[in-house]
Design an enzyme around this catalytic site. Structure first.
Site, mmCIF file in Angstrom:
data_model
loop_
_atom_site.group_PDB
_atom_site.id
_atom_site.type_symbol
_atom_site.label_atom_id
_atom_site.label_comp_id
_atom_site.label_asym_id
_atom_site.label_seq_id
_atom_site.Cartn_x
_atom_site.Cartn_y
_atom_site.Cartn_z
ATOM 1 N N GLU A 1 -13.809 29.047 -79.080
ATOM 2 C CA GLU A 1 -13.125 30.157 -78.418
ATOM 3 C C GLU A 1 -14.009 30.877 -77.404
ATOM 4 O OE1 GLU A 1 -11.724 32.400 -81.762
ATOM 5 O OE2 GLU A 1 -9.855 31.279 -81.885
ATOM 6 N N GLU B 1 -21.285 17.335 -97.059
ATOM 7 C CA GLU B 1 -21.902 18.647 -97.248
ATOM 8 C C GLU B 1 -23.186 18.563 -98.068
ATOM 9 O OE1 GLU B 1 -20.541 21.147 -101.032
ATOM 10 O OE2 GLU B 1 -19.046 21.173 -99.449
#
Length: 307
Positions: A90, A121
């Site tokens: 963004e 992860e």
């Protein structure tokens, strides 16, 4: 770490806490459930507020480095990784950041945005490889994001970055986390056990989103990407953003629509330049030069033009 050790580790984490008083929530009416979730969420801003001095210190350190050409890199797995990618993605339309200036790394790469990537992860090595591809410098910042504060990918990213002289930040939702300890700056927003046991996309995810909003937004304000509370570096890539650009120029200058359109036309649609044209009475090329000399800070360019 074997499954027994991992289970023992999770047992003592606040984010994994089991709340016996909520064991019957599936029997509640929907409106009562919504009220309960809303009450839970209302506690998050207070937990973030307790960390504001640490967040402010991080922002100042990040802005100082980005002003020298450094990058802001988020690294996380699962929900935490997705929030980092969201925040990074963004920044170009909001602040006209350059390609690669704000980067979101998620364990497992782009496919992990929409589906779980088995074992990603748990790999410090994967984080090291992802960061090695960026050729980190001491002007870069790496923010490891993990609700638990124990995720190997996030810790590995911070450890690798710190060893190479980059600024490091560990954002977690448990106190005394390994992630915060591994980083130069630790931010631990303790929001307590979740409504659904261990579902850290809830309060912990909201807390991480709020902190990442602050880091990127206030850093961009410090870098001169705004004028007051106006997004003067917005990239007008669609009709809605072009309309917003025109409105921003109007709000900043008080000029009428015709003057605004003329100013935008002479500056190639650059909002910041158009505001300078209107407020300082200069032409497009002069506005561009003044902004370049001021490092993109509109207030400084206006002071220079009027000085």
């Amino acid at each position: 770490m074997n499954s027994r050790d991992l289970r023992a580790e999770l047992e003592v984490m606040t984010t994994e806490g089991f709340r016996a008083e909520l064991a019957g929530i599936d029997l509640l009416p929907t409106l009562d459930l919504a009220r309960l979730m809303n009450k839970e969420d209302a506690a998050v801003p207070g937990a973030v507020g307790a960390q504001l001095p640490r967040i402010a210190a991080v922002v100042d350190a990040v802005a100082e480095r980005m002003a020298r050409g450094g990058r802001l890199v988020y690294a996380g797995a699962g929900t935490a990784g997705r929030l980092g990618v969201l925040d990074a993605s963004e920044c170009p339309p909001t602040f006209n950041t350059g390609p690669g200036q704000v980067v979101g790394l998620i364990a497992g790469g782009p496919p992990a945005m929409v589906t779980s990537v088995e074992g990603a992860e748990d790999s410090r090595e994967l984080a090291e490889a992802d960061l090695a591809a960026l050729s980190l410098t001491p002007d870069d910042t790496v923010v490891g994001v993990s609700a638990s504060g124990r995720t190997p990918y996030a810790i590995g990213a911070v450890a690798y970055a710190r060893a190479r002289g980059a600024l490091t930040v560990g954002l977690a939702c448990n106190a005394g986390s390994a992630l915060a300890a591994a980083a130069e700056h630790g931010i631990e927003v303790v929001v307590g056990p979740e409504l659904l046991t261990g579902s850290t996309r809830l309060k912990a995810g909201t807390a991480q989103k709020l902190v990442l909003n602050m880091i990127s937004t206030i850093t961009m304000i410090r870098l001169g990407k705004t004028y007051g509370n106006l997004m003067v570096d917005v990239r007008a890539s669609n009709e809605k953003l072009r309309a917003r650009s025109r409105r921003i120029v109007v709000l900043a200058t008080g000029a009428d629509d015709g003057e605004v359109e003329a100013a935008l036309a002479t500056t190639g649609g650059e909002v910041k330049n158009a505001i300078l044209v209107l407020l300082a009475g200069v032409d497009g090329p002069t506005a561009a030069r003044l902004l370049e000399e001021s490092g993109g800070h509109l207030r400084a360019a206006l002071a220079s033009a009027n000085g």
